[in-house]
Each structure stands twice: as C-alpha cells, then as structure tokens.
Design an enzyme around this catalytic site. Structure first.
Site, PDB file in Angstrom:
ATOM      1  N   TYR A  75       0.762  -1.106   0.067  1.00  0.00           N
ATOM      2  CA  TYR A  75      -0.074   0.056   0.067  1.00  0.00           C
ATOM      3  C   TYR A  75       1.027   1.230  -0.056  1.00  0.00           C
ATOM      4  CZ  TYR A  75      -3.819  -3.551   0.812  1.00  0.00           C
ATOM      5  OH  TYR A  75      -4.614  -4.387   0.601  1.00  0.00           O
ATOM      6  N   ARG A 126       2.852  -1.031  10.914  1.00  0.00           N
ATOM      7  CA  ARG A 126       2.941  -2.320  10.655  1.00  0.00           C
ATOM      8  C   ARG A 126       3.812  -2.277   9.213  1.00  0.00           C
ATOM      9  NH1 ARG A 126      -1.725  -6.612   8.777  1.00  0.00           N
ATOM     10  NH2 ARG A 126      -0.903  -8.119  10.262  1.00  0.00           N
ATOM     11  N   GLY A 172      -5.328 -13.057  13.582  1.00  0.00           N
ATOM     12  CA  GLY A 172      -6.023 -12.731  12.409  1.00  0.00           C
ATOM     13  C   GLY A 172      -7.315 -13.654  12.376  1.00  0.00           C
ATOM     14  N   ARG A 173      -7.211 -14.543  11.595  1.00  0.00           N
ATOM     15  CA  ARG A 173      -8.245 -15.250  11.186  1.00  0.00           C
ATOM     16  C   ARG A 173      -8.834 -16.070  12.270  1.00  0.00           C
ATOM     17  NH1 ARG A 173      -5.934 -19.113   7.412  1.00  0.00           N
ATOM     18  NH2 ARG A 173      -4.189 -18.219   8.457  1.00  0.00           N
TER      19      ARG A 173
END
Length: 367
Positions: free
Chosen positions: A175, A224, A334-335
């Site tokens: 990004y 991050r 996370g997941r």
C-alpha cells in the site's frame, strides 16, 4: 499444547497497560456502507473485547485523501458521520473493558480485484505505478505528498480525541507507505525516492514525525511493516540485518513505538544463520517492542483463504517457545479471531477442543 501462561502476562506500552500479549490483527471487513461504521461493526469489536483480546487493532480505515481507499464499504477515518461512528466503536470496546487502536490506511495505487468501484481522483502513488513496470497514473506532486502526511497526522489526532488508546499506521503489503519503500514502485529521483531504502523511507519518517507532533510524546504509535507485497510475495526490502537496521532505526527515531512485523508464516526465519523472525530481528536491532503475526493458531496461511482454502486449529507450541526466548513482545491473531470472538478465552482456559476451523465463508460474516 504447551502451557500458554506466558501469553497472558501483562505488558506496558508507555502509559498503556495491556492485560495480555494477544493483539487482534487488522482485517479488512467491508461492512461499513458508504465508509461509515455502524452498530454491527461496533458490536463485532465489542465481542472481541469481551473475549479477552489484549489490544484490538481495527481494520484499515482511510485517511482524508480522495482515493485513500479502493472499496466503498471500507470505513473512513474522516468526516463528521464517519468519526461519530468510530466514537461508538471505541465507547463499546471500552465498555467491555477493552483497548483499541485504529489502523490508519492509504491504499495508494493498489487496485481491488473484488470490486469495479473507482475512487474519485487523484490516485496517490510515488511514481504512478501499481506494480513494477505497470504505470497507470501520474506521480504524486509535492503538494499531494504534504497533504497526505497532514491527513495521517489529523487522523491520529482525531483518534486520540475520540478516546482510542493508540494508533497504527499501515506501512505494509504494497500500500501507499510501502510503495514508497519499494524500489519496484518508487522510481523517484527527488527527495522522496533514491537508490537506497533509507532514502525511500523518508515518506514514512515524515508521517511519523507529523503524527508524533500531533499526539504528543506519550501516545502509543505502531507501524505495520512487511517485506512481502501483495504485488509480489517474494519481494524483500532488507536483505541483511544491516539493511534492516538502516530501514527501521530512522522510523524509531521519528516516533514509532512499536513495529508490527507482518509475515505470511510467523515461524519462518528472516535471515540465513538465525532462527529469529522479522519481529525478532526488529526488536534486536531497534530495542523497540515488536508484534509478530502470520498464520498464528491455524494450519494454513491467510492468502490461501482468498483462494477458498480452509485452515484447522494448530498448535501454539512454536509461538510459546519464541516467547520463552524473549524474541518479541506481542502476537497478532487474525483469522482465528475473525471466526471466533472467544478464541483468547478458550486459549486462556485450556479449551483447545472448542477451537474452530477457519473457512472462506467467515470472510463474509461479522461473527
């Protein structure tokens, strides 16, 4: 599974007292119509606070640039209605005894294959490239760079004003901030580019300086970072510890309190000749606290989830061994937490038989 007691030791991050070492990783949800978080999103985060997460990091939320996001249902962190929505979120999290940081995000020139929606221009990019060799827009002007730095600082100030406990900058995964780091997308020859990684890190450094000026000396600021990019999983920014030190130390000096070190698989060593992972090396080189992340508690890595692959609960023994060696300070999950808001409580209480498998369908639901 090994004794998990070490995961539940408190950790102080400046004035912020975390009850345990488990962080909820930021995960894009696209459940905020028109960019405004709603009561369903607030309840989703509250459930993780009730489940015992030490620090919640929100999904990425866009700063005040016209094309900071590439999905109309990802939340923004600017505007009266948008900030009022985030105020509801942090109030719900605090009411449940939780702590939370918004992840401040700008996607830059990264495209979203999941939607045909186009953000209003201009698209921000260091050199007009979406990936190496793929040019589709103009490089950012000096004015656009200055405005973007100011937008990150304003978002951080707004987060502090709303009552968030910290902020995270998204500088990973290809990004905008990461596009400046990466030579494949930053071909600038002015003061925002250069042949070396430290030269290309100036954009991140200036954002950190502006954020630190906006929030004061004690407010926790996380950034991050990743070596890999969504455009190229094999990309690397720093190939040696010396190169990594030259990359990270200026950001530490500029105001980063914590490095959130993203890997697809946390157990993989960062450099030959050492078992240390990315977070381990970042901590060793800078002395700053670090967060490790990458397929924690599950058998498969997250990129595979978008191809429809599921994951089964996996042992935490390797993670605990690294905590025992004092390799890093915190771990982002996370997941496993996306599917199960009570994951932390189950780990704490030894209820491993109740841990749930992860399936792609979980990406489409606010559990």
């Amino acid at each position: 599974m090994a004794d998990t007691e070490i995961l539940f030791r408190p950790f102080d991050l400046g004035p912020l007292h975390l009850p345990n070492r488990i962080v909820m990783a930021p995960m894009t949800r696209s459940f905020s119509p028109g960019g405004i978080v709603n009561d369903d999103v607030a309840a989703y985060y509250r459930r993780r606070a009730e489940g015992g997460v030490g620090l919640i990091i929100s999904e990425g939320t866009g700063v005040a640039r016209p094309a900071s996001l590439n999905d109309p249902n990802v939340p923004r962190f600017w505007g009266e209605a948008e900030l009022a929505g985030w105020k509801r979120v942090i109030d719900e999290v605090h009411a449940a005894g939780g702590l939370m940081a918004p992840q401040l995000w700008h996607v830059g020139s990264a495209r979203n294959p999941m939607t045909d929606w186009k953000a209003p221009g201009p698209i921000d990019s260091p050199s007009g490239l979406s990936s190496p060799g793929k040019r589709f827009t103009e490089p950012m002007t000096e004015a656009a760079i200055a405005d973007t730095i100011a937008a990150f600082a304003q978002a951080a100030a707004d987060a502090q004003r709303l009552g968030f406990d910290a902020i995270e900058l998204h500088g990973a995964h290809g990004y905008l901030i990461d596009q400046f780091f990466w030579s494949g997308t930053n071909e600038r020859s002015d003061g925002w580019g250069g042949e070396t990684l430290p030269e290309r890190s100036r954009f991140a450094v200036e954002i950190l300086k502006a954020v630190r000026a906006a929030v004061g000396p004690d407010y926790p600021v996380i950034i991050r970072l990743s070596q890999w990019k969504q455009q190229d999983f094999t990309a690397r920014l720093a190939n040696t510890p010396d190169e990594m030190a030259a990359w990270l130390e200026p950001m530490a000096d500029a105001g980063a309190d914590v490095f959130h070190c993203s890997q697809r698989r946390f157990w993989e060593p960062e450099f030959e000749g050492s078992e240390l992972n990315f977070a381990g090396w970042a901590r060793k080189l800078t002395g700053k606290p670090t967060i490790t992340v990458g397929s924690v508690g599950l058998s498969g890595e997250f990129v595979a989830a978008f191809r429809g692959e599921g994951s089964e609960p996996a042992s935490l023994d390797g993670l605990i061994e690294r905590f025992d060696r004092d390799e890093f300070d915190l771990v982002a999950v996370g997941r496993a937490l996306l599917k199960d808001p009570d994951w932390v409580a189950k780990i704490r209480d030894g209820r491993s038989s109740e841990l749930q498998a992860f399936t792609r369908e979980a990406l489409g639901t606010l559990y």
